[in-house]
Design a protein around this motif. Structure first.
Motif, PDB file in Angstrom:
ATOM      1  N   LEU A  17      57.456  27.213  51.905  1.00  0.00           N
ATOM      2  CA  LEU A  17      57.870  27.234  50.499  1.00  0.00           C
ATOM      3  C   LEU A  17      59.320  27.726  50.486  1.00  0.00           C
ATOM      4  CD1 LEU A  17      57.201  27.014  47.511  1.00  0.00           C
ATOM      5  CD2 LEU A  17      56.180  29.291  47.625  1.00  0.00           C
ATOM      6  N   ASP A  18      60.245  26.893  50.023  1.00  0.00           N
ATOM      7  CA  ASP A  18      61.669  27.247  50.062  1.00  0.00           C
ATOM      8  C   ASP A  18      61.972  28.249  48.949  1.00  0.00           C
ATOM      9  OD1 ASP A  18      64.378  27.502  50.080  1.00  0.00           O
ATOM     10  OD2 ASP A  18      64.779  25.362  50.346  1.00  0.00           O
ATOM     11  N   GLN A  19      62.081  29.526  49.351  1.00  0.00           N
ATOM     12  CA  GLN A  19      62.217  30.597  48.356  1.00  0.00           C
ATOM     13  C   GLN A  19      63.606  30.660  47.738  1.00  0.00           C
ATOM     14  OE1 GLN A  19      60.298  34.312  49.407  1.00  0.00           O
ATOM     15  NE2 GLN A  19      58.869  33.256  50.767  1.00  0.00           N
ATOM     16  N   THR A  20      64.570  29.947  48.338  1.00  0.00           N
ATOM     17  CA  THR A  20      65.906  29.955  47.730  1.00  0.00           C
ATOM     18  C   THR A  20      65.899  29.126  46.441  1.00  0.00           C
ATOM     19  OG1 THR A  20      66.644  28.034  48.999  1.00  0.00           O
ATOM     20  CG2 THR A  20      67.056  30.195  49.970  1.00  0.00           C
ATOM     21  N   LEU A  21      64.883  28.274  46.257  1.00  0.00           N
ATOM     22  CA  LEU A  21      64.836  27.406  45.072  1.00  0.00           C
ATOM     23  C   LEU A  21      64.021  28.008  43.932  1.00  0.00           C
ATOM     24  CD1 LEU A  21      64.244  23.990  46.898  1.00  0.00           C
ATOM     25  CD2 LEU A  21      66.420  25.019  46.205  1.00  0.00           C
ATOM     26  N   LEU A  22      63.279  29.080  44.237  1.00  0.00           N
ATOM     27  CA  LEU A  22      62.435  29.711  43.204  1.00  0.00           C
ATOM     28  C   LEU A  22      63.291  30.543  42.244  1.00  0.00           C
ATOM     29  CD1 LEU A  22      59.408  30.899  45.381  1.00  0.00           C
ATOM     30  CD2 LEU A  22      59.331  29.197  43.552  1.00  0.00           C
ATOM     31  N   VAL A  26      59.350  24.619  42.813  1.00  0.00           N
ATOM     32  CA  VAL A  26      58.376  24.983  43.844  1.00  0.00           C
ATOM     33  C   VAL A  26      58.363  23.829  44.841  1.00  0.00           C
ATOM     34  CG1 VAL A  26      55.968  25.590  44.315  1.00  0.00           C
ATOM     35  CG2 VAL A  26      57.026  26.247  42.141  1.00  0.00           C
ATOM     36  N   LYS A  27      59.159  23.995  45.903  1.00  0.00           N
ATOM     37  CA  LYS A  27      59.341  22.879  46.835  1.00  0.00           C
ATOM     38  C   LYS A  27      59.076  23.334  48.255  1.00  0.00           C
ATOM     39  CE  LYS A  27      62.463  19.242  45.549  1.00  0.00           C
ATOM     40  NZ  LYS A  27      63.848  18.832  45.450  1.00  0.00           N
ATOM     41  N   TYR A  28      58.336  22.527  49.002  1.00  0.00           N
ATOM     42  CA  TYR A  28      58.111  22.839  50.410  1.00  0.00           C
ATOM     43  C   TYR A  28      59.149  22.118  51.251  1.00  0.00           C
ATOM     44  CZ  TYR A  28      53.991  25.525  49.403  1.00  0.00           C
ATOM     45  OH  TYR A  28      53.164  26.512  48.946  1.00  0.00           O
ATOM     46  N   ARG A  29      59.486  22.721  52.384  1.00  0.00           N
ATOM     47  CA  ARG A  29      60.513  22.176  53.273  1.00  0.00           C
ATOM     48  C   ARG A  29      59.927  22.110  54.678  1.00  0.00           C
ATOM     49  NH1 ARG A  29      66.295  22.718  52.857  1.00  0.00           N
ATOM     50  NH2 ARG A  29      67.280  22.701  54.893  1.00  0.00           N
ATOM     51  N   LEU A  44      67.058  32.941  54.329  1.00  0.00           N
ATOM     52  CA  LEU A  44      66.027  33.507  53.445  1.00  0.00           C
ATOM     53  C   LEU A  44      65.226  32.452  52.665  1.00  0.00           C
ATOM     54  CD1 LEU A  44      67.749  36.060  54.165  1.00  0.00           C
ATOM     55  CD2 LEU A  44      67.175  36.930  51.909  1.00  0.00           C
ATOM     56  N   ARG A  45      65.128  31.251  53.250  1.00  0.00           N
ATOM     57  CA  ARG A  45      64.189  30.284  52.655  1.00  0.00           C
ATOM     58  C   ARG A  45      62.783  30.850  52.840  1.00  0.00           C
ATOM     59  NH1 ARG A  45      67.314  25.956  51.728  1.00  0.00           N
ATOM     60  NH2 ARG A  45      69.048  25.639  53.169  1.00  0.00           N
ATOM     61  N   VAL A  46      62.594  31.533  53.964  1.00  0.00           N
ATOM     62  CA  VAL A  46      61.385  32.302  54.200  1.00  0.00           C
ATOM     63  C   VAL A  46      61.863  33.721  54.487  1.00  0.00           C
ATOM     64  CG1 VAL A  46      61.351  31.624  56.638  1.00  0.00           C
ATOM     65  CG2 VAL A  46      59.284  32.486  55.600  1.00  0.00           C
ATOM     66  N   ARG A  47      61.215  34.707  53.864  1.00  0.00           N
ATOM     67  CA  ARG A  47      61.738  36.067  54.006  1.00  0.00           C
ATOM     68  C   ARG A  47      60.616  37.057  53.724  1.00  0.00           C
ATOM     69  NH1 ARG A  47      60.148  37.384  49.669  1.00  0.00           N
ATOM     70  NH2 ARG A  47      61.127  39.400  50.043  1.00  0.00           N
ATOM     71  N   GLY A  48      60.943  38.360  53.936  1.00  0.00           N
ATOM     72  CA  GLY A  48      59.907  39.391  53.853  1.00  0.00           C
ATOM     73  C   GLY A  48      59.391  39.620  55.272  1.00  0.00           C
ATOM     74  N   ALA A  49      59.283  40.894  55.659  1.00  0.00           N
ATOM     75  CA  ALA A  49      59.017  41.207  57.074  1.00  0.00           C
ATOM     76  C   ALA A  49      57.769  40.516  57.644  1.00  0.00           C
ATOM     77  CB  ALA A  49      58.956  42.723  57.255  1.00  0.00           C
ATOM     78  N   PRO A  50      56.592  40.615  57.004  1.00  0.00           N
ATOM     79  CA  PRO A  50      55.422  39.982  57.630  1.00  0.00           C
ATOM     80  C   PRO A  50      55.544  38.452  57.690  1.00  0.00           C
ATOM     81  CG  PRO A  50      54.739  41.655  56.053  1.00  0.00           C
ATOM     82  CD  PRO A  50      56.198  41.443  55.849  1.00  0.00           C
ATOM     83  N   LEU A 195      70.662  39.099  46.217  1.00  0.00           N
ATOM     84  CA  LEU A 195      69.944  37.821  46.337  1.00  0.00           C
ATOM     85  C   LEU A 195      68.767  37.717  45.368  1.00  0.00           C
ATOM     86  CD1 LEU A 195      70.230  37.223  50.200  1.00  0.00           C
ATOM     87  CD2 LEU A 195      71.645  36.340  48.355  1.00  0.00           C
ATOM     88  N   TRP A 196      68.587  38.732  44.516  1.00  0.00           N
ATOM     89  CA  TRP A 196      67.722  38.628  43.338  1.00  0.00           C
ATOM     90  C   TRP A 196      66.249  38.376  43.674  1.00  0.00           C
ATOM     91  CZ3 TRP A 196      70.948  39.368  39.082  1.00  0.00           C
ATOM     92  CH2 TRP A 196      72.312  39.152  39.319  1.00  0.00           C
ATOM     93  N   GLN A 197      65.769  38.971  44.762  1.00  0.00           N
ATOM     94  CA  GLN A 197      64.354  38.759  45.110  1.00  0.00           C
ATOM     95  C   GLN A 197      63.423  39.298  44.027  1.00  0.00           C
ATOM     96  OE1 GLN A 197      66.715  39.864  47.185  1.00  0.00           O
ATOM     97  NE2 GLN A 197      66.326  39.349  49.317  1.00  0.00           N
ATOM     98  N   GLY A 198      63.849  40.367  43.328  1.00  0.00           N
ATOM     99  CA  GLY A 198      62.993  40.922  42.271  1.00  0.00           C
ATOM    100  C   GLY A 198      62.953  40.004  41.056  1.00  0.00           C
ATOM    101  N   ALA A 199      64.132  39.607  40.601  1.00  0.00           N
ATOM    102  CA  ALA A 199      64.217  38.772  39.395  1.00  0.00           C
ATOM    103  C   ALA A 199      63.631  37.382  39.641  1.00  0.00           C
ATOM    104  CB  ALA A 199      65.677  38.651  38.956  1.00  0.00           C
ATOM    105  N   ARG A 200      63.907  36.811  40.814  1.00  0.00           N
ATOM    106  CA  ARG A 200      63.471  35.429  41.071  1.00  0.00           C
ATOM    107  C   ARG A 200      62.037  35.363  41.593  1.00  0.00           C
ATOM    108  NH1 ARG A 200      65.257  32.759  44.917  1.00  0.00           N
ATOM    109  NH2 ARG A 200      66.043  34.441  46.201  1.00  0.00           N
ATOM    110  N   LEU A 201      61.690  36.263  42.530  1.00  0.00           N
ATOM    111  CA  LEU A 201      60.448  36.087  43.288  1.00  0.00           C
ATOM    112  C   LEU A 201      59.309  36.982  42.789  1.00  0.00           C
ATOM    113  CD1 LEU A 201      62.106  35.892  46.838  1.00  0.00           C
ATOM    114  CD2 LEU A 201      61.662  34.034  45.225  1.00  0.00           C
ATOM    115  N   THR A 202      59.584  38.295  42.679  1.00  0.00           N
ATOM    116  CA  THR A 202      58.523  39.202  42.218  1.00  0.00           C
ATOM    117  C   THR A 202      58.121  38.848  40.792  1.00  0.00           C
ATOM    118  OG1 THR A 202      59.283  40.952  43.680  1.00  0.00           O
ATOM    119  CG2 THR A 202      57.957  41.643  41.794  1.00  0.00           C
ATOM    120  N   ALA A 203      59.117  38.623  39.940  1.00  0.00           N
ATOM    121  CA  ALA A 203      58.804  38.272  38.544  1.00  0.00           C
ATOM    122  C   ALA A 203      58.037  36.951  38.501  1.00  0.00           C
ATOM    123  CB  ALA A 203      60.093  38.183  37.735  1.00  0.00           C
TER     124      ALA A 203
END
Ligand code: MRU
Length: 362
Positions: A17-22, A26-29, A44-50, A195-203
């Motif tokens: 799931l390309d997280q730079t587009l969220l 919702v697009k897979y790469r 960071l198309r894929v990100r987060g430690a685990p 890179l707005w992970q909170g505003a874009r991804l968590t929200a």
């Protein structure tokens, strides 16, 4: 609760799931080569430690498959080169190096001379790491859920949810579980520059799940905590040392300081694969420096005057003394962390129960 699937191994490529587009799309790469997969991790198309750990393991499987080694010697040569290349993509998340080590160890343990058997072992181990991550997230959720009371205000920083793992997340897992158990609360998500992970991804992932969430400027976190509306802070981690010092997204340290000042519990949720016991304290955690342009030209739009430099460390280190509890797949642990983390790795799981001895009980 329907959570997004971050990484899928197709048998010959990695679909992510390309997280730079969220949240816009919702697009897979598809990544079919080492280069494509390494680019996806770095950007960071894929990100987060685990999730980076799972991605690293599949990237190794992919790269070895493409090399198509014809002997055990060629296999191990391919593995060594590819581990080195993947390891260099992002330095802070411990899960990345951990997952690569796991794959290498499992291949060696087969004792086989057959390159097909050795390659298969790496793919199987990548599958196992992904499946295990789903289970570890669930256990973190079960251990942490009792710490989320009905009616709570919860502050989080960056994204440590489903998007950052193969499962339901680390910091967000207790929230998902508490919600499913019927407790209601409000989440405040720091926007998490640059890179707005909170505003874009968590929200995005919380609102998809129907959990109420507000986004705030990173600079508003301290006054929100001071206002009395926050009952607990919960964040993930990229690396945790033997002493309990925590590397996490830049800005976490400031939130932890504000939480301590106002007597609000500060929880760090992470699987045991995020703990790096080879480091005694946070001063030796490698901190990724990212391109200055991410700060001076946010999301590609120039903001700072031309010629002005940006300073862009991707992570900071929160000292263990500011952490109230760690929520792990083996239960919740309290200070003194040198001892309780040591016990965690001595094979004694707490099974979701809380230990005594904390300085700021949640
Ligand atoms: O740069 P990122 O987006 O990979 O940073 C992610 C974080 O800092 C997370 O909080 C951490 O990796 C934990 S994810 C479960």
């Amino acid at each position: 609760m329907k959570l997004p699937e971050t990484i899928v191994w197709t048998g010959k490529s990695i679909r992510l799931l390309d997280q730079t587009l969220l949240p816009g799309a919702v697009k897979y790469r598809e990544c079919a080569t080492l280069e494509e997969a390494a680019e996806a991790i770095r950007s960071l198309r894929v990100r987060g430690a685990p999730a980076i750990g799972v991605m690293a393991a599949y990237t190794l499987a992919l790269a070895i498959r493409r090399d198509n080694p014809q002997s055990a010697a060629a296999f191990f040569d391919s593995m060594r080169r590819n581990v080195e290349a993947i390891d260099a993509t992002r330095p802070t998340a411990h899960n990345l190096a951990w997952a690569l080590r796991q794959c290498a160890a499992v291949a060696k343990r087969t004792g086989s001379d057959d390159p097909g058997t050795l390659s298969r072992a790496v793919i199987d181990e990548a599958d196992r790491i992904a499946a295990e991550d789903r289970e570890l997230c669930r256990r973190i959720g079960a251990a942490g859920s009792p710490l989320v009371p009905d009616g709570a205000g919860v502050l989080t920083h960056c994204n440590a949810g489903a998007l950052a793992t193969a499962g339901m997340g680390t910091a967000l897992a207790p929230l998902y579980m508490a919600w499913e158990e019927g407790r209601r609360f409000h989440v405040y998500a720091d926007e998490t520059r640059p890179l707005w992970q909170g505003a874009r991804l968590t929200a995005w992932e919380l609102s998809q799940s129907g959990i109420p969430v507000s986004v705030l400027c990173d600079g508003a976190a301290a006054s929100l905590i001071a206002s009395g509306r926050i009952d607990l802070v919960i964040v993930g981690a990229d690396r945790i040392t033997a002493s309990g010092d925590v590397a996490n997204k830049i800005g976490t340290y400031g939130v932890a300081l504000a939480a301590e000042r106002h007597d609000v519990p500060f929880y760090v949720a992470a699987p045991r694969s995020t703990f790096d016991l080879s480091l005694s304290d946070g001063s030796s955690i490698p901190i990724e420096q990212r391109p200055p342009g991410e700060v001076t030209a946010p999301l590609g739009t120039p903001l700072a005057p031309a010629g002005v430099e940006g300073w862009n460390p991707a992570f900071d280190v929160t000292p263990a003394s500011l952490v109230t509890r760690f929520i792990t797949d083996a239960g919740v642990i309290a200070p003194p962390f040198y001892e309780t983390i040591g016990t965690l790795f001595g094979g004694e799981a707490t099974g979701g129960g809380e230990r005594e001895g904390g300085n700021r009980p949640g």
